[in-house]
Scaffold this motif. Structure first.
Motif, PDB file in Angstrom:
ATOM      1  N   GLU A  92      47.454  45.278  48.230  1.00 38.09           N
ATOM      2  CA  GLU A  92      46.698  44.371  47.441  1.00 38.09           C
ATOM      3  C   GLU A  92      46.844  44.704  46.272  1.00 38.09           C
ATOM      4  O   GLU A  92      46.657  43.918  45.417  1.00 38.09           O
ATOM      5  N   TRP A  95      49.573  43.090  44.303  1.00 34.47           N
ATOM      6  CA  TRP A  95      49.431  41.406  44.192  1.00 34.47           C
ATOM      7  C   TRP A  95      48.390  41.174  42.816  1.00 34.47           C
ATOM      8  O   TRP A  95      48.749  40.326  41.813  1.00 34.47           O
ATOM      9  N   LEU A  96      46.987  41.627  42.679  1.00 35.51           N
ATOM     10  CA  LEU A  96      47.282  41.974  41.671  1.00 35.51           C
ATOM     11  C   LEU A  96      47.721  42.149  39.773  1.00 35.51           C
ATOM     12  O   LEU A  96      47.485  41.823  39.284  1.00 35.51           O
ATOM     13  N   ASN A  98      50.627  41.483  40.565  1.00 35.79           N
ATOM     14  CA  ASN A  98      52.031  40.309  40.181  1.00 35.79           C
ATOM     15  C   ASN A  98      51.142  39.500  39.513  1.00 35.79           C
ATOM     16  O   ASN A  98      51.807  38.241  38.658  1.00 35.79           O
ATOM     17  N   CYS A  99      49.733  39.241  39.362  1.00 34.79           N
ATOM     18  CA  CYS A  99      49.088  38.239  37.921  1.00 34.79           C
ATOM     19  C   CYS A  99      48.917  39.177  36.822  1.00 34.79           C
ATOM     20  O   CYS A  99      48.502  38.096  35.935  1.00 34.79           O
ATOM     21  N   VAL A 100      49.501  40.190  36.519  1.00 35.87           N
ATOM     22  CA  VAL A 100      49.408  40.607  35.022  1.00 35.87           C
ATOM     23  C   VAL A 100      51.067  40.665  34.968  1.00 35.87           C
ATOM     24  O   VAL A 100      51.163  40.273  33.731  1.00 35.87           O
ATOM     25  N   ARG A 102      55.169  39.459  34.545  1.00 47.72           N
ATOM     26  CA  ARG A 102      55.689  38.699  34.164  1.00 47.72           C
ATOM     27  C   ARG A 102      56.689  38.299  34.190  1.00 47.72           C
ATOM     28  O   ARG A 102      57.776  39.125  34.708  1.00 47.72           O
ATOM     29  N   ASP A 130      60.188  41.464  43.360  1.00 48.62           N
ATOM     30  CA  ASP A 130      59.298  41.720  43.189  1.00 48.62           C
ATOM     31  C   ASP A 130      58.403  43.092  43.449  1.00 48.62           C
ATOM     32  O   ASP A 130      58.214  43.824  43.203  1.00 48.62           O
ATOM     33  N   GLN A 170      43.693  43.942  28.594  1.00 48.78           N
ATOM     34  CA  GLN A 170      43.326  43.095  29.292  1.00 48.78           C
ATOM     35  C   GLN A 170      42.027  42.661  30.540  1.00 48.78           C
ATOM     36  O   GLN A 170      41.130  41.884  29.262  1.00 48.78           O
ATOM     37  N   HIS A 171      41.577  44.127  30.215  1.00 48.95           N
ATOM     38  CA  HIS A 171      40.988  43.966  31.740  1.00 48.95           C
ATOM     39  C   HIS A 171      39.586  45.654  31.387  1.00 48.95           C
ATOM     40  O   HIS A 171      38.665  45.779  31.627  1.00 48.95           O
ATOM     41  N   ARG A 325      40.073  45.301  40.935  1.00 44.32           N
ATOM     42  CA  ARG A 325      39.161  44.534  42.105  1.00 44.32           C
ATOM     43  C   ARG A 325      37.663  44.429  40.469  1.00 44.32           C
ATOM     44  O   ARG A 325      37.886  42.820  40.002  1.00 44.32           O
ATOM     45  N   MET A 328      38.374  42.224  36.969  1.00 43.67           N
ATOM     46  CA  MET A 328      39.306  41.440  38.301  1.00 43.67           C
ATOM     47  C   MET A 328      38.362  40.415  38.133  1.00 43.67           C
ATOM     48  O   MET A 328      38.744  39.082  38.208  1.00 43.67           O
TER      49      MET A 328
END
Length: 331
Positions: A92, A95-96, A98-100, A102, A130, A170-171, A325, A328
């Motif tokens: 899990e 995947w988070l 992966n969205c950060v 490049r 990946d 970012q978060h 989570r 985001m």
């Protein structure tokens, strides 16, 4: 009041045969870390399936790696020993991340390029591409401060550090940015048949590595047949990579220095070196092999132990994953 221990994360894939390089470069060092750090030692089975595996063989190899961990001296009372796939947070968080991450960063990973060249990039799995993001998730899920790594994983760890910093920027502050823990002793054991290549557990050439579960006579034969250099002097030097490798292995196995060994073998030949080295390796691995084989005779106990470790790991992973989570916007 005692300060909180720093957390260490490391893992080995359950593919191929764990070998002398894994023992000297990783396992022996992990055992030495147990009192000083809070350790999470993982069997990274999700990484193993980035290339095709026989399911029956993979199940056996997972147990085999667990048995070798324990037989080497890793104590489940001191360290958390578990299977990566039994903690869903690894997948899990990957995947988070992966969205950060490049696309360009992953495209520059040299290990993917090397592996993809062998079978062709077009047929390589997305999982193999990946792989570094999953590795980052493995480490960040436990907010590990330190990661024991060899040179071949430095690039992946640097990506982990980049992703942690980027996510935090970012978060908001979420992940510890891990540092490499470079273990010099026995950290780089080269192949017996090719001292320019690292000893590999997935090598198709049996004589290139000494497996931890090899029988004593097999170990003796492999070392006897190990490649040597021209000349006859037992010295470590850039123009003698094969003898340097054998001396490095000998030094790491016996906790002596290469200089001491060079002095001992002055005026003696390669044959003497190989004979003595073989006995030293047999002596070092024999108790590990015997204990591992005994553990493999009780597979249910091994499985139960891994499940207990996974339960502890899930508890530790819950906080970092929940935090990510929430930051985001998913919770």
């Amino acid at each position: 009041m005692t300060s909180k221990k720093q957390r260490v994360f490391s893992g080995i894939q359950p593919s191929g045969n764990l070998h002398l390089g894994n023992y000297l470069g990783a396992l022996k060092n992990w055992v030495a870390l147990q009192d000083e750090y809070e350790n999470y030692f993982c069997i990274v089975d999700l990484h193993a399936i980035t290339v095709p595996q026989d399911p029956k063989v993979l199940r056996q190899k997972i147990r085999e790696v667990a048995a070798i961990y324990l037989a080497s001296g890793i104590d489940p009372e001191k360290s958390v020993v578990f299977r990566q796939s039994r903690v869903s947070g690894h997948a899990e968080l990957a995947w988070l991340l992966n969205c950060v991450a490049r696309f360009g960063e992953l495209s520059r990973m040299t290990q993917f390029k090397d592996k993809a060249q062998k079978g062709g990039a077009e047929s390589a799995s997305v999982g193999l591409y990946d792989y570094p993001v999953l590795m980052a998730a493995d480490i960040l899920l436990y907010n590990a401060h330190l990661v024991p790594v060899g040179e071949d994983q430095r690039q992946h760890l640097e990506l982990t550090r980049t992703l942690a910093r980027r996510f935090n920027n970012q978060h908001g502050e979420t992940f510890v940015v891990p540092e490499p823990m470079i273990l010099e002793t026995g950290a780089r054991v080269m192949a017996l048949d090719d001292p320019t290549s690292k000893m590999s557990k997935s090598s198709p050439v049996q004589g290139s590595y000494v497996a931890i579960l090899d029988e004593p006579d097999v170990i003796r034969r492999k070392i006897r047949r190990a490649k040597t250099d021209s000349g006859s002097e037992v010295t470590a030097s850039p123009d003698k990579p094969a003898i340097t490798n054998l001396l490095d292995i000998y030094a790491a196995t016996t906790s002596r220095t290469v200089a001491e060994l060079e002095g001992e073998y002055e005026g003696r030949g390669y044959g003497d070196l190989k004979k003595d080295l073989a006995e030293a390796v047999v002596e070092a691995l024999a108790p590990v092999r015997e204990r591992a084989l005994a553990l493999l005779d009780a597979p249910k106990e091994l499985d139960d132990l891994l499940e207990a470790g996974a339960e502890k790991a899930r508890g530790a992973a819950h906080r970092a994953l929940g935090d990510a989570r929430t930051k985001m916007g998913l919770d």
